[in-house]
Enzyme design. Structure first.
Site, short mmCIF file in Angstrom:
data_model
loop_
_atom_site.label_atom_id
_atom_site.label_comp_id
_atom_site.label_asym_id
_atom_site.label_seq_id
_atom_site.Cartn_x
_atom_site.Cartn_y
_atom_site.Cartn_z
N ASP A 55 0.81 -1.21 0.00
CA ASP A 55 0.00 0.00 0.00
C ASP A 55 0.85 1.26 0.00
O ASP A 55 1.72 1.44 0.85
CB ASP A 55 -0.95 0.01 1.20
CG ASP A 55 -2.15 0.91 0.94
OD1 ASP A 55 -1.95 2.13 0.72
OD2 ASP A 55 -3.28 0.41 0.93
N SER A 104 -7.14 4.25 -1.51
CA SER A 104 -6.99 2.80 -1.41
C SER A 104 -8.30 2.06 -1.65
O SER A 104 -8.29 0.92 -2.09
CB SER A 104 -6.45 2.42 -0.03
OG SER A 104 -5.13 2.88 0.11
N THR A 157 -8.04 -1.51 1.94
CA THR A 157 -7.48 -2.49 1.00
C THR A 157 -7.99 -3.91 1.26
O THR A 157 -8.47 -4.57 0.34
CB THR A 157 -5.94 -2.42 0.99
OG1 THR A 157 -5.55 -1.08 0.70
CG2 THR A 157 -5.35 -3.36 -0.04
N GLU A 281 -1.49 -7.84 2.92
CA GLU A 281 -1.19 -6.43 2.64
C GLU A 281 -0.10 -5.87 3.54
O GLU A 281 -0.19 -5.95 4.76
CB GLU A 281 -2.44 -5.56 2.82
CG GLU A 281 -2.18 -4.12 2.38
CD GLU A 281 -3.13 -3.08 2.97
OE1 GLU A 281 -3.21 -1.98 2.39
OE2 GLU A 281 -3.77 -3.34 4.00
N ASP A 286 2.37 3.01 3.08
CA ASP A 286 1.53 4.17 2.80
C ASP A 286 1.54 5.18 3.94
O ASP A 286 1.72 6.37 3.73
CB ASP A 286 0.10 3.68 2.54
CG ASP A 286 -0.89 4.79 2.31
OD1 ASP A 286 -0.71 5.54 1.35
OD2 ASP A 286 -1.84 4.92 3.11
N HIS A 290 2.80 8.95 3.97
CA HIS A 290 1.94 10.10 4.30
C HIS A 290 2.65 11.02 5.29
O HIS A 290 2.53 12.24 5.23
CB HIS A 290 0.64 9.63 4.95
CG HIS A 290 -0.47 9.31 4.00
ND1 HIS A 290 -1.01 10.25 3.16
CD2 HIS A 290 -1.15 8.16 3.77
CE1 HIS A 290 -1.98 9.69 2.44
NE2 HIS A 290 -2.08 8.41 2.79
N ASP A 328 -0.86 -0.32 -4.71
CA ASP A 328 -2.18 0.23 -5.10
C ASP A 328 -2.09 1.65 -5.64
O ASP A 328 -2.91 2.09 -6.42
CB ASP A 328 -3.21 0.12 -3.96
CG ASP A 328 -2.83 0.91 -2.72
OD1 ASP A 328 -1.65 1.30 -2.57
OD2 ASP A 328 -3.72 1.12 -1.87
N HIS A 329 -1.05 2.38 -5.21
CA HIS A 329 -0.78 3.75 -5.67
C HIS A 329 0.50 4.17 -4.97
O HIS A 329 0.92 3.52 -4.02
CB HIS A 329 -1.91 4.71 -5.28
CG HIS A 329 -2.24 4.63 -3.82
ND1 HIS A 329 -1.50 5.27 -2.85
CD2 HIS A 329 -3.19 3.91 -3.16
CE1 HIS A 329 -1.98 4.96 -1.67
NE2 HIS A 329 -3.00 4.12 -1.81
ZN LIG Z 1 -3.49 2.66 -0.47
#
Ligand SMILES: [Zn+2]
Length: 512
Positions: A55, A104, A157, A281, A286, A290, A328-329
């Protein structure tokens, strides 16, 4: 400047003009839904399917983690070995139905249903039409199912593979949908949505899972000692995620590692008579991104790499297993940049990340709102691994007291982003700071890695695909055929416009 509302009108997307060709079409719709499908890959039929979701991470992080592992830790980076062993790899576009930058929820939905939705929604269009997710289809075909993650187990997710809700924040409902679905394995954080005292409906889902034959475990020790063949693991209280790997490793936080969770999931699912589908996951790369936390991000990646090794070993000894690996990004837009003559200083600066021994989040909460400035240099030295300049200490103090912000603080992690901007700058002539610059505290639109590996798979470049493609590949591998209903970007925007939601996206969640 046009605001979003005017822009949508100008684009002819509101009301009756929606059918007119719109300036949005070339940007998003060209790659949306059917547009980017390269068709069947010729995948071997898989009895077991493991999907390893990373993630909030992109190609830059992949390179950073690889260099850190090999040059700093002196440890082979397993992801490279994975490619050498014959993984097929490529890149993936990640935009959602109505935004170039996905969250997500929409990203997980794209994988699990083959359809793009509006950010924030899980397997549901804005008109309330639900989509059927992959685990539902897999279970109908006799597969056992499981989810294991370092986030709350009800986070976007994992949830996107079972739950159908208009809003990812309906986590009480998501927990209830898990109970109805009864996957064999559920492992992650966030007990709040299962406990009578914190659920809005006061239902005791832990008792209800137990009544359905689940072993409910609350700690690492209970997980490793459990003999239950159906298991619900809730490793944190309240709405907390599973603690960061950097804190697990260096601060003695007692929590299962992601690899331990994945191993526990596989130990149960491998007994399934007709095979299984499992999503694992690495959910907090992620979060560290952030927060613009280099050590936090890198150690989440190290834990992910260790988990990848475990998954690949399982695939190698379990014929008929196919492994998907995908981010996922991207989040944070972090890059290791070159500096010094011939960029010679860029490697030693990366070495300094090794001296970081605590996540920025934990560091921040330890310092509190009104710390004694005289203690800050020692705290930075001990936990972050370098000497701050007097100017940095002064600015840190102002950030901690909420009196100033620096860099590009976001609504998500405002003061952490500010703190990161002050801490990770490299004063002239110094090489003892991480040379990792973040471009934002939010997600980005960048393409991300995707890879496939397994028995009978002929290694081939995957090219640059759309995230919805992974649904088709999973169906192909499972020998299934299914198509979810479609919705165009224009239709979705029109529905949002009618509801008056086309303005600024709502801010609701600390970690989209
Ligand atoms: Zn995500």
């Amino acid at each position: 400047m046009m605001d979003r509302r005017q822009w949508i009108r100008a684009a002819g997307l509101a009301g009756v003009a929606a059918a007119a060709p719109s300036p949005l079409s070339p940007s998003l719709s060209a790659l949306t839904q059917r547009g980017a499908a390269p068709g069947p890959l010729g995948l071997p039929r898989a009895r077991n399917l493991i999907f390893f979701a990373l993630d909030g991470t992109g190609f830059e992080d992949l390179a950073t983690a690889s260099h850190f592992s090999e040059r700093v830790l002196g440890r082979p980076f397993f992801f490279r070995e994975f490619l050498r062993r014959g993984a097929s790899s490529g890149a993936m576009f990640t935009h959602s139905l109505t935004a170039v930058v996905t969250d997500s929820a929409a990203a997980s939905t794209a994988w699990s249903t083959g359809r793009k939705v509006v950010n924030g929604a899980l397997c549901m269009y804005p008109d309330g039409r639900p989509l059927r997710p992959i685990l539902d289809l897999a279970r109908e075909a006799g597969r056992a199912t499981g989810l294991a993650t370092t986030t709350r187990i009800t986070h976007a997710t994992p949830a996107g593979w079972i739950a159908r809700v208009a809003d990812r924040d309906q986590e009480d409902d998501i927990a209830l949908q898990y109970l109805e679905f009864q996957p064999e394995v559920l492992l992650g954080g966030g007990a709040a949505h299962f406990l009578a005292r914190s659920r809005r409906d006061r239902r005791d889902l832990v008792a209800e899972f137990r009544a359905r034959g689940y072993d409910v475990v609350r700690s690492r020790r209970e997980l490793l000692n459990s003999a239950g063949d159906r298991i619900l693991g809730l490793f944190t209280d309240g709405t907390s995620h599973v603690p960061y790997e950097i804190d697990r490793r260096f601060q003695g936080v007692d929590t299962p590692s992601l690899a331990e969770m994945a191993g526990a999931a596989l130990a149960r699912l491998q007994e399934a008579p007709r095979g299984f589908v499992l999503q694992v996951e690495a959910g907090r790369i992620d979060h560290a991104n952030h927060e613009n936390d280099p050590g936090g991000m890198i150690w989440e990646w190290m834990a992910a790499d260790e988990t990848l090794r475990l998954l690949v070993d399982f695939v190698d000894r379990t014929p008929g297993t196919l492994l998907f690996v995908a981010a996922d990004h991207d989040t944070g837009g972090g890059t290791v940049y070159g500096f010094g003559d011939n960029y010679l200083s860029s490697t030693p600066a990366l070495l300094t990340v090794q001296r970081q021994r605590m996540s920025l989040q934990r560091f921040r909460s330890r310092l509190g709102r009104n710390p004694d400035l005289a203690l800050l240099p020692e705290a930075v030295r001990e936990f972050l691994g370098f000497d701050p300049t007097p100017d940095q200490v002064e600015r840190m103090g102002r950030v901690l007291k909420g009196e100033a912000s620096f860099g590009h603080p976001t609504a998500h992690s405002g003061d952490l982003n500010s703190l990161a901007a002050v801490l990770w700058e490299i004063p002239k002539g110094r090489v003892d700071r991480p040379n990792l610059a973040f471009s934002t505290g939010n997600h980005t639109a960048g393409t991300v890695p995707v890879a496939l590996y397994g028995t009978g798979l002929t290694p081939a470049p995957l090219g640059v695909v759309d995230n919805t493609q992974l649904f088709s590949w999973m169906l192909e591998a499972l020998g299934l055929s299914f198509s979810n209903p479609e919705m165009s970007e224009a239709e979705a925007l029109e529905i949002l416009a009618r509801r008056g939601e086309e303005g600024e996206p709502r801010f609701r969640h600390p970690f989209d």
